[in-house]
Design a protein around this motif. Structure first.
Motif, PDB file in Angstrom:
ATOM      1  N   GLN A  63       8.200  10.432  -7.693  1.00 31.08           N
ATOM      2  CA  GLN A  63       9.118  10.416  -6.543  1.00 31.08           C
ATOM      3  C   GLN A  63      10.341   9.573  -6.861  1.00 31.08           C
ATOM      4  O   GLN A  63      10.287   8.686  -7.721  1.00 31.08           O
ATOM      5  N   THR A  95      -1.768  -4.252  -3.347  1.00 33.72           N
ATOM      6  CA  THR A  95      -1.156  -4.775  -4.564  1.00 33.72           C
ATOM      7  C   THR A  95      -0.137  -5.844  -4.189  1.00 33.72           C
ATOM      8  O   THR A  95       0.730  -5.607  -3.345  1.00 33.72           O
ATOM      9  N   THR A 154       5.951   6.646 -10.336  1.00 34.66           N
ATOM     10  CA  THR A 154       4.603   7.183 -10.232  1.00 34.66           C
ATOM     11  C   THR A 154       3.675   5.976 -10.264  1.00 34.66           C
ATOM     12  O   THR A 154       3.532   5.323 -11.296  1.00 34.66           O
ATOM     13  N   ALA A 155       3.101   5.661  -9.128  1.00 34.96           N
ATOM     14  CA  ALA A 155       2.219   4.496  -9.028  1.00 34.96           C
ATOM     15  C   ALA A 155       1.415   4.583  -7.738  1.00 34.96           C
ATOM     16  O   ALA A 155       1.848   5.217  -6.769  1.00 34.96           O
ATOM     17  N   GLN A 156       0.263   3.945  -7.765  1.00 41.15           N
ATOM     18  CA  GLN A 156      -0.551   3.854  -6.563  1.00 41.15           C
ATOM     19  C   GLN A 156      -0.798   2.372  -6.287  1.00 41.15           C
ATOM     20  O   GLN A 156      -1.231   1.632  -7.182  1.00 41.15           O
ATOM     21  N   PHE A 157      -0.507   1.964  -5.065  1.00 38.56           N
ATOM     22  CA  PHE A 157      -0.663   0.569  -4.666  1.00 38.56           C
ATOM     23  C   PHE A 157      -1.716   0.474  -3.570  1.00 38.56           C
ATOM     24  O   PHE A 157      -1.623   1.161  -2.549  1.00 38.56           O
ATOM     25  N   LEU A 158      -2.707  -0.362  -3.787  1.00 43.60           N
ATOM     26  CA  LEU A 158      -3.740  -0.609  -2.787  1.00 43.60           C
ATOM     27  C   LEU A 158      -3.916  -2.117  -2.696  1.00 43.60           C
ATOM     28  O   LEU A 158      -4.503  -2.728  -3.591  1.00 43.60           O
ATOM     29  N   ASN A 193       0.855  -1.184   0.000  1.00 45.39           N
ATOM     30  CA  ASN A 193       0.000   0.000   0.000  1.00 45.39           C
ATOM     31  C   ASN A 193       0.888   1.230   0.000  1.00 45.39           C
ATOM     32  O   ASN A 193       1.811   1.330   0.803  1.00 45.39           O
ATOM     33  N   GLY A 194       0.615   2.152  -0.908  1.00 41.52           N
ATOM     34  CA  GLY A 194       1.390   3.381  -0.966  1.00 41.52           C
ATOM     35  C   GLY A 194       1.093   4.136  -2.247  1.00 41.52           C
ATOM     36  O   GLY A 194       0.567   3.574  -3.202  1.00 41.52           O
ATOM     37  N   SER A 195       1.395   5.401  -2.234  1.00 40.51           N
ATOM     38  CA  SER A 195       1.146   6.248  -3.391  1.00 40.51           C
ATOM     39  C   SER A 195       2.399   7.062  -3.684  1.00 40.51           C
ATOM     40  O   SER A 195       2.974   7.677  -2.782  1.00 40.51           O
ATOM     41  N   PHE A 196       2.809   7.068  -4.949  1.00 39.15           N
ATOM     42  CA  PHE A 196       4.012   7.762  -5.379  1.00 39.15           C
ATOM     43  C   PHE A 196       3.705   8.568  -6.633  1.00 39.15           C
ATOM     44  O   PHE A 196       3.146   8.037  -7.583  1.00 39.15           O
ATOM     45  N   VAL A 197       4.053   9.837  -6.614  1.00 39.01           N
ATOM     46  CA  VAL A 197       3.863  10.692  -7.781  1.00 39.01           C
ATOM     47  C   VAL A 197       5.208  11.339  -8.125  1.00 39.01           C
ATOM     48  O   VAL A 197       5.676  12.220  -7.409  1.00 39.01           O
TER      49      VAL A 197
END
Length: 106
Positions: free
Chosen positions: A39, A75, A69-73, A33-37
């Motif tokens: 980075q 995952t 750049t990715a969003q993990f929920l 879980n995490g969000s990266f834009v």
């Protein structure tokens, strides 16, 4: 007669460390879980090491300049790793029991 408490404590620790190792989560089963834009890739590595207690091995020069750049929920780890290295001359593989090797591909 010497006290047996220290020996019992050591026996207890030894037995339960084996039990917990048997039930520890395999890296393939971990959900990220995490969000990266835009980075640094090193932020993703830090997440894996701090939050999921994985050991990530790499050469710093291989990830210098790499961005994520990715969003993990929830995952799966393998999918998150594939997404993280996509489009960057990087690849990965599992190493030992809880390690991930990030390496450069030419």
């Amino acid at each position: 007669m010497k006290p047996k408490l220290p020996y019992l404590f050591l026996l207890f620790v030894f037995l339960f460390s084996g039990v917990f190792n048997c039930y520890s989560q395999q890296p393939e089963e971990i959900k990220i879980n995490g969000s990266f834009v835009n980075q640094p890739f090193s932020d993703f590595v830090l997440l894996l090491e701090k939050e999921y207690r994985l050991k990530v091995y790499f050469k710093q020069s291989w990830i210098d300049g790499a961005k994520i750049t990715a969003q993990f929920l929830d995952t799966p780890l393998t999918q998150a790793l594939n997404m993280a290295v996509e489009g960057q001359q990087l690849s990965w593989r599992f190493f030992l029991d809880d390690g991930i090797l990030i390496y450069r591909i030419e």
